[in-house]
Motif scaffolding. Structure first.
Motif, PDB file in Angstrom:
ATOM      1  N   LEU A   1      21.971  18.921  30.279  1.00 10.41           N
ATOM      2  CA  LEU A   1      23.225  18.762  29.541  1.00 10.41           C
ATOM      3  C   LEU A   1      23.293  17.401  28.868  1.00 10.41           C
TER       4      LEU A   1
ATOM      5  N   ALA B   1      19.077  27.921  26.708  1.00 12.74           N
ATOM      6  CA  ALA B   1      19.158  28.887  27.806  1.00 12.74           C
ATOM      7  C   ALA B   1      19.054  30.316  27.277  1.00 12.74           C
ATOM      8  N   ARG B   2      19.692  30.577  26.139  1.00 12.93           N
ATOM      9  CA  ARG B   2      19.637  31.906  25.538  1.00 12.93           C
ATOM     10  C   ARG B   2      18.206  32.240  25.120  1.00 12.93           C
TER      11      ARG B   2
ATOM     12  N   PRO C   1      25.836  20.051  25.030  1.00 17.77           N
ATOM     13  CA  PRO C   1      26.356  21.363  25.405  1.00 17.77           C
ATOM     14  C   PRO C   1      25.969  22.476  24.419  1.00 17.77           C
ATOM     15  N   GLY C   2      25.902  22.198  23.138  1.00 19.29           N
ATOM     16  CA  GLY C   2      25.584  23.240  22.145  1.00 19.29           C
ATOM     17  C   GLY C   2      24.132  23.677  22.223  1.00 19.29           C
ATOM     18  N   LYS C   3      23.242  22.698  22.293  1.00 20.82           N
ATOM     19  CA  LYS C   3      21.823  23.021  22.326  1.00 20.82           C
ATOM     20  C   LYS C   3      21.403  23.564  23.687  1.00 20.82           C
ATOM     21  N   LEU C   4      22.086  23.178  24.751  1.00 18.14           N
ATOM     22  CA  LEU C   4      21.743  23.671  26.080  1.00 18.14           C
ATOM     23  C   LEU C   4      21.972  25.187  26.156  1.00 18.14           C
ATOM     24  N   THR C   5      23.067  25.658  25.571  1.00 19.50           N
ATOM     25  CA  THR C   5      23.318  27.106  25.594  1.00 19.50           C
ATOM     26  C   THR C   5      22.303  27.857  24.732  1.00 19.50           C
ATOM     27  N   ASP C   6      21.943  27.278  23.567  1.00 19.13           N
ATOM     28  CA  ASP C   6      20.921  27.900  22.723  1.00 19.13           C
ATOM     29  C   ASP C   6      19.571  27.933  23.439  1.00 19.13           C
TER      30      ASP C   6
END
Length: 106
Positions: free
Chosen positions: A19, A31-32, A24-29
């Motif tokens: 994180l 993970a996806r 936060p934005g790139k972490l979700t991308d």
């Protein structure tokens, strides 16, 4: 014990570091993308396992092929034929002829 032999505190530390580094934005991308990649690898592995299993089952069901006639000729004993015999018109006795039609000497 947690995931892959890693405890829950280690997993939490990795998530916090991710994180901080990625945001936060790139972490979700990330993970996806990671989830899609893992899913694709698992699907490919399952498809490969299914194909190999199917081939093995088909090979077990099919009877073994018989070898072609040329290959089988060495398996069966060859018949030994006697040389052709004929009756000599001069003597009236049977004679043995060779392949070229002549009588052997002797």
């Amino acid at each position: 014990m947690g995931f892959l032999g890693i405890g829950s505190w280690e997993i939490l530390l990795i998530l916090v570091l991710g994180l901080i580094i990625l945001g936060p934005g790139k972490l979700t991308d990330f993970a996806r993308t990671l989830g899609k990649t893992v899913r694709a690898i698992r699907k490919a592995s399952a498809d490969l396992t299914t194909a190999v299993t199917r081939e093995i089952e088909e090979a077990r069901k099919e009877p073994p092929e018989s070898p072609p006639l040329k290959e089988r000729s060495h398996l069966a004993p060859k018949a030994v034929s006697a040389p052709p015999t004929a009756t000599s018109p001069q003597t009236g006795k049977e004679t043995t002829e060779t392949a070229d039609g002549e009588r052997p000497h002797g």
